[in-house]
Design an enzyme around this catalytic site. Structure first.
Site, short mmCIF file in Angstrom:
data_model
loop_
_atom_site.label_atom_id
_atom_site.label_comp_id
_atom_site.label_asym_id
_atom_site.label_seq_id
_atom_site.Cartn_x
_atom_site.Cartn_y
_atom_site.Cartn_z
N SER A 45 2.66 72.47 -21.51
CA SER A 45 4.04 72.80 -21.85
C SER A 45 4.86 71.56 -22.21
CB SER A 45 4.72 73.52 -20.68
OG SER A 45 4.06 74.73 -20.40
N GLU A 66 7.02 69.81 -7.00
CA GLU A 66 8.01 69.01 -7.73
C GLU A 66 8.73 68.00 -6.84
OE1 GLU A 66 7.86 72.36 -7.79
OE2 GLU A 66 7.16 72.78 -9.83
N PHE A 91 12.91 73.50 -12.60
CA PHE A 91 12.19 72.87 -11.48
C PHE A 91 12.44 71.36 -11.44
CE2 PHE A 91 9.30 76.39 -13.07
CZ PHE A 91 10.00 77.36 -12.37
N HIS A 117 11.93 73.22 -21.69
CA HIS A 117 12.27 74.64 -21.51
C HIS A 117 13.64 74.80 -20.85
CE1 HIS A 117 7.99 74.52 -22.20
NE2 HIS A 117 7.89 75.82 -22.27
N ASP A 125 10.16 84.86 -20.19
CA ASP A 125 9.92 84.62 -18.76
C ASP A 125 11.14 84.95 -17.91
OD1 ASP A 125 7.27 83.96 -18.64
OD2 ASP A 125 7.59 81.83 -18.97
#
Lengths: 322, 282
Positions: A45, A66, A91, A117, A125
């Site tokens: 990604s 994370e 995140f 994103h 999503d």
């Protein structure tokens, strides 16, 4: 601020901003041996594979963890490394706000938080994977530089530029393929606005994916005889207040446009600048204190009023308030 | 040992006095955990670690220490000062306005010896791991030490880091846990039972050793020396150190009451009388 052009901007071929990040990171891997990368199970990604292939020893896969990634990135700076820590914007900020606050920002660590994103472009999503609050969260942290790039070329240039800045940076980019219209050989100056169109009636200040929409809006407004000045704010903090004030003093009103909540985003920073220096009517193209939802990016941009049509509408509204 | 035991005992006693006087002066701070870790810091900074007091943030070419449970800053500050990182008199400014000695340690004020802010718990092991990984990249053979509270292990981020360290064979790190069984609201057993911490670390793939009396200088020295010998073995090393919160002051021991409470004038006098001046007060 750079000099504005009078020519129309053209899309040289749709590409995603995250690929601009990947390309920049790969180039950095070749030219700066201190650059290291970390990722929390989203290598594909974040388009990090080329960097990893060329520099396996300088890549750290932390898994779905994370908080540990942010702490490790902070620790690596203590050995003189320049860590680029990548994951989805939600995140990379909300989930680990305290880790960023204490171990990175308050500790003054040279960590580059690379957030893909962002906004609603994760689309289908839905809200759990989208974030419309990240600019606000990051700009509130003392010492944090906040950058939101508009296309492939600019994201690549920004990725290279932030490696040269000593201090924490939040670099925000998106998922979908968008128009690539800025020059390939551009100079990316952190904290400097880029004037894209010269205008006299209204200033449109946009960031990220909405810069291209702002250009489309300006062309539509021109067809109706309205002259819009378009400014690309890639660096939200520190904000190029001089460029904003110069433009608004000329046009007398402003539309801000961002893929973010109107609370805490670029628009609020502009509003504060105006209130303190040169009060002027402002309209906000931004989400109105809502979470996102599932849908295609185009559908979401339309539903939440984040496109050229929305900018045109807000421009006309703000002109009536002048 | 590099120093005679008596000298180290004198050092530890003076550090106790520093801790007590620091928290008393501002009527705030955390004496309990600080006193409980005094022997650990004494041995770590006088016997175990190789460091340069001419402080460099990147720490290349020296051993590094990260205090994760930042609230025990008094013991950290005292030991740094008494080892030459900054003037001992500066301990006088602890928790006061415009001081470099913030309530919890920070790099923000440029205090030599402090490489990351801590206080919000659970983050130190990740930072230590990052520093350890950077040492490997730099081909720097020196070690990274960290200290964590046992209650602090309740923070989930630790277990992310613990998993990462073993999974990636980070074997240049020695993570030390202050096992005093106490946290603010009471015993760890009552607040949130943590089960067998040794078994947990071992299950995650760490090499674990225990120091039965974490307030005994010789035992700490032996334990940390043994821990050093176990590095470089493709496993991270954990030292579980059984300590007594408030050690060295009779009325502060065997209770969690002094976790974050300062002694009053009378209590200070009593506590200091149990720890007579050795190296000179600041």
């Amino acid at each position: 601020m750079e000099t504005a052009t009078t020519k129309k901007y053209t899309d040289s071929g749709k590409q995603d901003t995250r690929s601009g990040f990947g390309a920049g990171l790969t180039e950095l891997g070749r030219k700066n041996p201190n650059v290291v990368a970390l990722c929390a199970d989203l290598v594909g990604s974040l388009k990090m594979q080329d960097f990893i292939d060329e520099n396996p020893d300088r890549f750290f896969q932390v898994g779905i963890a994370e908080a540990n990634m942010m702490g490790m990135a902070a620790g690596m700076t203590i050995g003189g490394k320049i860590p680029f820590a990548g994951t989805f914007a939600n995140f990379a900020t909300g989930r680990v706000y305290d880790q960023i606050r204490q171990s990175i920002a308050y500790s003054g660590k040279n960590v580059k938080i690379c957030a893909s994103h962002s906004g609603v472009t994760l689309g289908e999503d839905g809200a759990t994977h989208q974030i419309l609050e990240d600019i606000g969260l990051m700009k509130m942290l003392p010492g944090m530089t906040v950058i939101n790039t508009c296309d492939f070329n600019q994201t690549k240039a920004a990725t290279l530029a932030i490696a040269e800045l000593d201090g924490p940076v939040y670099l925000r980019f998106g998922r979908p393929k968008v128009a690539n219209f800025t020059p390939e050989d551009q100079k990316f100056e952190i904290g400097k606005a880029v004037k894209l169109y010269e205008g006299r009636d209204v200033t449109i200040i946009a960031t990220g994916h909405l810069v291209w929409e702002a250009l489309q809006a300006a062309e539509k407004l021109a067809e109706e005889g309205i002259s819009a000045e378009v400014i690309n704010i890639h660096t939200i903090k520190p904000l190029d207040e001089e460029a904003i004030l110069k433009s608004v003093k000329k046009t007398g009103c402003v539309v801000s446009a961002e893929e973010h909540n109107f609370l805490g985003g670029l628009g609020e920073s502009i509003a504060r600048t105006l209130v303190e220096n040169h009060p002027a009517p402002q309209e906000f193209v931004a989400t109105q204190d809502t979470f996102g939802e599932s849908g295609t990016p185009e559908q979401l941009f339309e539903k939440y009023g984040l496109n050229a049509e929305a900018i045109v509408e807000k421009a006309k509204k703000v002109l009536r308030r002048k | 040992m590099k120093h005679e035991l008596k000298k180290l005992e004198d050092f530890a006693t003076q550090v106790r006095r520093d801790i007590l006087r620091m928290v008393h002066k501002v009527n705030s701070g955390h004496p309990g955990g600080s006193l409980g870790c005094t022997e650990f810091f004494t041995i770590l900074y006088n016997e175990i670690m190789k460091y340069d007091t001419n402080f460099k943030m990147d720490g290349i070419g020296e051993d590094l220490f990260f205090l994760s449970n930042g609230h025990i800053s008094p013991v950290f500050y005292s030991v740094l000062a008494r080892n030459g990182f900054f003037p001992v008199e500066e301990l006088n400014t602890f928790r006061l306005i415009d001081s470099r000695l913030q309530g919890h340690p920070t790099t923000h004020e440029g205090l030599p010896g402090v490489r990351v802010a801590s206080g919000s718990l659970g983050q130190g092991m990740s930072v230590a791991l990052g520093a350890a990984q950077a040492k490997k990249l730099n081909k720097d053979e020196h070690l990274v030490f960290s200290l964590h509270g046992d209650g602090e292990l309740q923070e989930g981020q630790n277990w992310e880091a613990i998993m990462y360290a073993a999974g990636n064979k980070v074997d240049n790190i020695i993570a030390t846990v202050d096992l005093n069984g106490q946290q603010i609201d009471g015993s760890t057993e009552n607040v949130l039972p943590m089960g067998n911490i040794r078994a947990k670390f071992e299950a995650f793939g760490w090499d674990v050793l225990e120091i039965e009396d974490g307030n005994d200088l010789q035992q700490i020295y032996d334990g940390l020396t043994e821990a050093k010998s176990r590095t470089g073995n493709k496993k991270p090393v954990c030292v579980l150190m059984h300590t007594e919160m408030g050690h060295g002051v009779d009325f502060m021991m065997h209770t969690h009451a002094w976790h974050g409470k300062a002694p009053n004038d009378e209590q200070l006098e009593k506590a200091l009388s149990q720890n007579p001046e050795t190296l000179g007060d600041y």
